[in-house]
Design an enzyme around this catalytic site. Structure first.
Site, mmCIF file in Angstrom:
data_model
loop_
_atom_site.group_PDB
_atom_site.id
_atom_site.type_symbol
_atom_site.label_atom_id
_atom_site.label_comp_id
_atom_site.label_asym_id
_atom_site.label_seq_id
_atom_site.Cartn_x
_atom_site.Cartn_y
_atom_site.Cartn_z
ATOM 1 N N ASP A 124 0.428 -1.003 0.303
ATOM 2 C CA ASP A 124 -0.170 0.127 -0.230
ATOM 3 C C ASP A 124 0.793 0.875 -0.283
ATOM 4 O O ASP A 124 2.032 0.952 0.058
ATOM 5 C CB ASP A 124 -0.795 -0.255 0.979
ATOM 6 C CG ASP A 124 -0.364 0.164 3.272
ATOM 7 O OD1 ASP A 124 0.443 0.905 3.153
ATOM 8 O OD2 ASP A 124 0.079 -0.612 2.935
ATOM 9 N N ASP A 167 0.604 4.066 2.306
ATOM 10 C CA ASP A 167 0.284 4.126 3.586
ATOM 11 C C ASP A 167 -0.328 4.859 4.228
ATOM 12 O O ASP A 167 -1.872 5.253 2.902
ATOM 13 C CB ASP A 167 2.028 5.085 3.858
ATOM 14 C CG ASP A 167 1.773 4.967 5.881
ATOM 15 O OD1 ASP A 167 1.804 3.797 6.399
ATOM 16 O OD2 ASP A 167 2.270 6.535 6.026
#
Length: 290
Positions: free
Chosen positions: A210, A212
């Site tokens: 991802d 973040d």
């Protein structure tokens, strides 16, 4: 020459190694307590391998509660020479996209609730950590990743946070913009520090799941999306691991970067002042120099 034993510490999503000959789950006792789980040992393409699920099978240990000292001691006790950490992480860089791998070479340690050293009063030691990963081992990891057609980035700074919560937006922006971190995770510290104290070559593979929470088009971390990416990363991670024996070989010379001699001049406590009880606990980690 020393017989190679490649030890893999698998993070979220990687709980074993495919294709091991004579695969056996082994219980290892350490003076630092029990490791995260039993350790899977065997041979892969003729090379000794060990696999330790960092969170335990079934993901039972939170990042703070992983028994890092016991894990590294157990691997050293088994004869490990080279440790590869494989773990999920978030990315602070657009080009380090979900599904990509990063061969980390630096760390910023923001953890605060973990035991970070095998040494203490009674036997004090200071190891060098300017370069916390082994370039020789990282070369092999990068080569195996590229051979597996994984989009891999060589070099990056890993911000180790305490967790278990993900970052706030303000933290994410600070780590990215002011501190220059590239990826973020919860488990490579104090693991890398302890590996150096145990004179083990250490390499870190961060598997991006991802962005973040800093990315304006992605918002906060979506756990559902993370898990979906994690599954794909796990398959790629296992393929990478399969390529390591051919690149590292069944025997190895002393590390050209000195990882396996990190304690040579590190112990500061005078021999007559050393605590016998602590020395007994250091039998595997520091037995070469004690």
């Amino acid at each position: 020459m020393t017989e190679t034993m490649i030890a893999v510490i698998g993070g979220s999503g990687i709980y074993d190694i495919d294709g091991l000959d004579d695969a056996t789950w082994t219980t290892v006792e350490t003076p630092w307590g029990a490791p995260s789980d039993q350790i899977l040992t065997g041979r892969l393409d003729g090379v000794k391998m060990a696999f330790l699920p960092r969170h335990g099978r079934g993901h039972v240990h939170a990042p703070t509660d992983v028994p890092y000292r016991a894990n590294i001691d157990a691997l050293k006790r088994l004869g490990a020479t080279d440790v590869i950490s494989v773990s999920a992480c978030g990315s602070f860089r657009e080009e380090m996209a979900p599904g990509d791998f990063v061969v980390v070479d630096q760390f910023i340690d923001r953890t605060f609730a973990r035991e970070k050293s095998f040494f203490s009063s009674g036997c004090v030691a200071h190891v060098a950590l300017a370069h916390p990963t082994c370039p020789r081992l990282s070369d092999a990891v990068e080569d195996a990743a590229r051979a597996a057609h994984i989009n891999v980035h060589r070099g990056g700074t890993y911000l180790a946070m305490e967790g278990p919560q993900f970052s706030t937006l303000a933290e994410s922006k600070m780590y990215r913009e002011q501190w220059g971190a590239d990826v973020i995770g919860m488990t490579n510290m104090p693991e890398a520090k302890l590996a150096r104290e145990a004179e083990l070559c250490y390499a870190s593979v961060a598997m991006v799941t991802d962005y973040d929470s800093w990315h304006p088009d992605h918002g906060e971390v979506d756990v559902t999306a993370v898990i979906a990416t994690l599954k794909g990363n796990s398959e790629k991670g296992r393929t990478l691991i399969k390529g390591l024996p051919a690149r590292l070989g069944s025997t190895r010379a002393p590390c050209p970067h000195g990882c396996d001699r990190a304690l040579e001049y590190a112990i500061m406590t005078a021999k007559e002042k050393r605590d016998p009880a602590l020395l007994a606990k250091l039998d595997a980690v520091a037995g070469r120099v004690l």
